[in-house]
Design a protein around this motif. Structure first.
Motif, mmCIF file in Angstrom:
data_model
loop_
_atom_site.group_PDB
_atom_site.id
_atom_site.type_symbol
_atom_site.label_atom_id
_atom_site.label_comp_id
_atom_site.label_asym_id
_atom_site.label_seq_id
_atom_site.Cartn_x
_atom_site.Cartn_y
_atom_site.Cartn_z
ATOM 1 N N SER A 1 -2.017 -9.406 5.948
ATOM 2 C CA SER A 1 -3.180 -9.596 6.800
ATOM 3 C C SER A 1 -4.344 -8.780 6.244
ATOM 4 C CB SER A 1 -2.853 -9.151 8.223
ATOM 5 O OG SER A 1 -3.943 -9.368 9.068
ATOM 6 N N MET B 1 -5.056 -13.925 7.932
ATOM 7 C CA MET B 1 -4.753 -13.224 9.174
ATOM 8 C C MET B 1 -3.308 -13.517 9.560
ATOM 9 S SD MET B 1 -8.226 -13.956 11.355
ATOM 10 C CE MET B 1 -8.012 -15.719 11.283
ATOM 11 N N SER B 2 -2.767 -12.726 10.458
ATOM 12 C CA SER B 2 -1.380 -12.934 10.880
ATOM 13 C C SER B 2 -1.194 -14.312 11.508
ATOM 14 C CB SER B 2 -0.930 -11.829 11.837
ATOM 15 O OG SER B 2 -1.771 -11.792 12.966
ATOM 16 N N ASP B 3 -2.249 -14.879 12.104
ATOM 17 C CA ASP B 3 -2.180 -16.223 12.696
ATOM 18 C C ASP B 3 -1.940 -17.310 11.649
ATOM 19 O OD1 ASP B 3 -2.729 -14.971 15.041
ATOM 20 O OD2 ASP B 3 -4.748 -15.776 15.292
ATOM 21 N N ASP B 4 -2.185 -17.013 10.387
ATOM 22 C CA ASP B 4 -1.993 -18.005 9.319
ATOM 23 C C ASP B 4 -0.525 -18.200 8.970
ATOM 24 O OD1 ASP B 4 -4.750 -18.586 8.926
ATOM 25 O OD2 ASP B 4 -4.974 -16.737 7.772
ATOM 26 N N ASP C 1 2.893 -19.599 8.959
ATOM 27 C CA ASP C 1 3.400 -20.868 9.475
ATOM 28 C C ASP C 1 4.008 -21.664 8.324
ATOM 29 O OD1 ASP C 1 3.982 -22.901 11.260
ATOM 30 O OD2 ASP C 1 1.930 -23.043 12.030
#
Length: 170
Positions: A36, A104-107, A109
């Motif tokens: 991140s 970012m950590s949301d990426d 997947d």
């Protein structure tokens, strides 16, 4: 007149061979790791087409959870184009790899690279491959809650200052 059926069969065989569909093979890394806060990460994707055909239309799509992130088209009768749901974030580079900026950590997947090839005969062959992006936190912390990245730099700085003071006093 006796040779006419042989000539017809000969031309039919040649025509059949020339319409053999292309086969598409897509390759990605199984897993890609990032941190991140990284400026960018590259999700590798490459494809091969066999047998190669003359100027096929090639479309490369990158998807996440079934939603299109970016598309790049080349070849065929249509001019090359690139589209993205967020051009500042997602770009297809090189042959078919996806560049993600401002990680970012949301990426984190699973991402899918889909390649569709349409030769001049109009048939379309597609192939896909998936890759998993894992994103670790930008701060490395120990079990005690001490931030090793920040506190380690401070400790190094204080050690250098202490050594300089000792050397000046000697």
């Amino acid at each position: 007149m006796v040779y006419k059926p042989y000539i017809t069969v000969f031309f039919a065989v040649i025509f059949k061979v020339s319409t053999v569909a292309s086969e598409v093979t897509v390759v990605t890394n199984l897993k890609t790791e990032a941190t991140s806060g990284d400026q960018q990460v590259l999700l590798y994707c490459s494809y091969t087409i066999t047998p190669s055909s003359d100027n096929p239309a090639i479309s490369v799509d990158w998807k996440r959870d079934g939603s299109l992130l970016a598309r790049k088209t080349t070849g065929g009768l249509v001019p090359p184009s690139e589209t993205s749901t967020n051009p500042a974030k997602y770009t297809i580079v090189n042959q078919a790899s996806l560049r993600i900026v401002d990680v970012m950590s949301d990426d984190a997947d699973t991402y899918t690279c889909l390649v569709a090839v349409t030769p001049t005969d109009g048939s379309t062959e597609t192939a896909t491959s998936t890759t998993e992006l894992s994103v670790k936190d930008g701060d490395v912390a120990s079990d005690s809650g001490v931030n090793l990245r920040t506190d380690g730099c401070v400790l190094l700085f204080l050690t250098i200052i202490l050594l300089l003071l000792i050397s000046f006093n000697s």
